[in-house]
Scaffold this active site. Structure first.
Site: not given
Length: 670
Positions: A492, A494, A497, A605
């Protein structure tokens, strides 16, 4: 010759026995004698060749035996002798076997001349040196191991508090057959000079502090039958050349190290190996079907690694296998029915994997099976009842949510038969469905109100950071195989994962922040602040790792992925009840964020990809990277839309769960 061993004699040994000048053998072992030996026992025994006084509980110091120059064997095992190991033993030049196991002897290291281990190099006839289980507290000295003309064949120095590195000179003792240095404080690397020990059959270096790689030079030991290197700090890979020791290697133990490779394909050439222990490392990759080549193996332990893939069905051909443990890996797929061929099996441990499918009923044929652990998998269907299954408890099957069977196993009873759809009964089913939907809606309103008024204050408590589990950057590297792309769950704005498995077998999701922009630091801090509120429908934080150039969150792993996948992928579908439950779970999360905390929290979000589903299909709201606290003068600016791609208003997310197609699918499901 005086031979009285293995009786029930007690008391002191008469000193007159040691005045018989013609005696050649004294054997008093395995009695209940006490006291000590005369100080100069060797003065009047010039012809003594064999002295056996083991396991008799004698005490005191080892006497001076230097004058008993004919001595060939000294056996004083398992007594209570104390003091220094006397250097006078080095004067017994004909000595072939010295056995002083399990006493309380130490070595005087204050001066080099008194170091008995060094002077034993003078005993050119010595073939067996056995000093284990004494607190020798000494270093392995090069002056001993440099003895190239020694006839030593067996060295037993285990559990002696030996320290320092293994000397390179050990390779000079070419006659060595067994070298046992286990349970000491040895450090450094395994010397490559061991390759010169062409007669070596047993190498036992386990339970030390050895580091570095396993040297491939060990593969040159063509007679090596025992290679035991477990419980050290060895790293790197398993040498591929070990597969060349087919003719000799019988026992291999590399467990409890830091090996991080795949199991080399050549490894499965060891057709005559009896025991394999590679447990508690960081091994990766799939188990090869070639495991079936280990035709005579008795024990295989590959537990506590990162192995993946399916269980090889060729394992069922290992007729002599007694113990099989693959626990705490990432194995998946079904248990092969061919495992009914493991007729010698007594222990089977597949716990903490991702195995699915049914437990094969054919396993009832394993009549010798005494222990089975299939817990923490995804197995389903009926638990067999015949054969060894009659003796297994619920503990063997815990955390397999789709299993059914006998009540004593703490699983639901199995349903007999199946219900086939019958559209002629639709006129009775449809009104019932409508009633269920209305009931769920009413119950949701009631629960929401009750949540707001009662549960919020009690359930949504903050978890102090002091209670978080401490997880280092290194542990996260190990858990994710170095943040390998194969473990990537998603990326994403940021960061990324990854799926990981901690050292205790817990699956986690590791969110690594990119830290390229200032906003990335703020996003990390914001998620830490939001996720510290441990509410049941918010993604739970296990820990965080914050360094200058690395920041990551460790979160609960959600096996069923995101709602986005279930809504928009052709390979996944949700029935109406699942959609309603997800809608309620998401609503609970939003209700808590808005009303359950002293300052309202706006997620900002909300989208299907940020709603994650656990193994019970319970929804958890995630990704608080741009969440806002609503309060004070900045309320207007804080509520401006900052969402990422795919964002939709929370009401639209929930409404998107219910459609005409989903209702029609529910009727088909009913």
């Amino acid at each position: 010759m005086l031979s009285l061993q293995g009786n029930n004699l007690n008391g002191l040994i008469p000193s007159s026995i040691f005045n018989i000048s013609m005696i050649s053998e004294i054997s008093l072992s395995f009695n209940q004698l006490s006291g000590s030996l005369p100080a100069n026992i060797g003065l009047r025994l010039p012809n003594l060749q064999y002295l056996y006084i083991g396991a008799t509980d004698l005490s005191g110091v080892i006497p001076n035996l230097s004058n008993a120059s004919a001595l060939v064997t000294i056996d004083m095992n398992e007594n209570s002798f104390t003091g220094f190991l006397p250097s006078t033993l080095c004067a017994v030049t004909n000595l072939q076997s010295l056995r002083l196991k399990n006493n309380n002897l130490t070595i005087d290291t204050s001066i080099q001349e008194a170091n008995t281990l060094s002077c034993l190099a003078n005993l050119r006839s010595l073939t067996r040196l056995s000093l284990p289980e004494n607190p020798l507290n000494a270093r392995l000295d090069d002056s001993f191991w440099n003895c190239s003309t020694s006839s030593l064949q067996y060295i037993y120095l285990y559990n002696c508090n030996m320290r320092a590195n293994i000397p390179i000179g050990i390779g000079n003792i070419s006659s060595l057959v067994t070298l046992t240095l286990r349970n000491n404080q040895l450090s450094g690397s395994i010397p490559t000079s061991l390759r010169r020990l062409g007669n070596l059959q047993g190498l036992f270096l386990n339970d030390n502090k050895l580091r570095g790689y396993i040297p491939y030079q060990l593969c040159q030991l063509d007679n090596l039958a025992y290679l035991i290197l477990s419980s050290n700090q060895l790293s790197g890979s398993i040498p591929f050349c070990l597969g060349n020791l087919t003719a000799s290697l019988r026992y291999l133990s590399l467990g409890s190290n830091s090996l991080s490779s795949t199991i080399p394909s050549t490894f499965w050439r060891l057709a005559y190996i009896l025991s394999v222990d590679l447990s508690s490392n960081y091994l990766i990759g799939h188990l090869s079907q070639d495991i079936g080549n280990l035709k005579v193996v008795i024990e295989v332990d590959l537990s506590n690694n990162n192995l993946s893939g399916i269980l090889p069905n060729t394992t069922g051909g290992l007729r002599g296998l007694v113990n099989l443990s693959l626990a705490n890996n990432n194995l998946e797929g079904p248990i092969p029915s061919s495992f009914d061929g493991l007729l010698s099996l007594q222990l089977l441990d597949f716990s903490r994997n991702n195995l699915s499918g049914v437990i094969p009923k054919s396993l009832e044929a394993l009549s010798l099976l005494k222990y089975m652990d299939l817990s923490f998998n995804r197995l389903q269907g009926e638990i067999p009842t015949g054969g060894p299954f009659q003796n297994f408890s619920a503990q063997s099957f815990v955390s397999n949510k789709a299993l059914c069977g006998a009540a004593r196993l703490h699983v639901p009873p199995c349903k007999n038969g199946t219900v086939e759809p019958n559209w002629r009964k639709a006129k009775y089913i449809i009104p019932g469905i409508i009633s269920v939907i209305l009931f769920v809606a009413s119950a949701s309103i009631f629960v929401l109100r009750r949540k707001r008024n009662v549960e919020v204050a009690g359930e949504a408590t903050s978890l102090p950071q002091l209670l978080w589990r401490r997880i280092s950057h290194l542990e996260l590297l190990r858990a994710t195989n170095g943040f390998n792309e194969n473990n990537l769950l998603g990326s994403g704005g940021f960061g990324s994962v990854y799926k990981g498995t901690l050292s205790d077998g817990i699956d986690v999701a590791v969110k690594v922040f990119s830290l390229q922009l200032e906003g990335d630091f703020k996003s990390f801090d914001r998620e830490c602040e939001m996720l510290i509120k441990q509410y049941s429908n918010l993604i739970k934080i296990i820990s965080c790792c914050s360094e200058l150039d690395f920041k990551a969150l460790v979160l609960n792993y959600m096996p069923n992925g995101s709602l986005d996948k279930w809504l928009y992928s052709q390979n996944y579908s949700l029935n109406i009840l699942q959609r309603l439950n997800i809608m309620i779970d998401a609503a609970f999360a939003l209700e808590y964020l808005h009303h359950g905390y002293s300052i309202p929290i706006l997620h900002c979000d909300m989208k299907p990809s940020n709603i994650l589903l656990d193994d019970d299909m319970v929804a958890h709201v995630a990704d608080f990277g741009i969440a806002k606290l609503l309060g004070g003068e900045d309320s207007i600016t804080q509520t401006m839309t900052l969402a990422t791609v795919g964002y939709m208003a929370p009401g639209d997310v929930l409404a998107n769960l219910i459609s005409f197609n989903s209702i029609r699918a529910f009727f088909n499901y009913a």
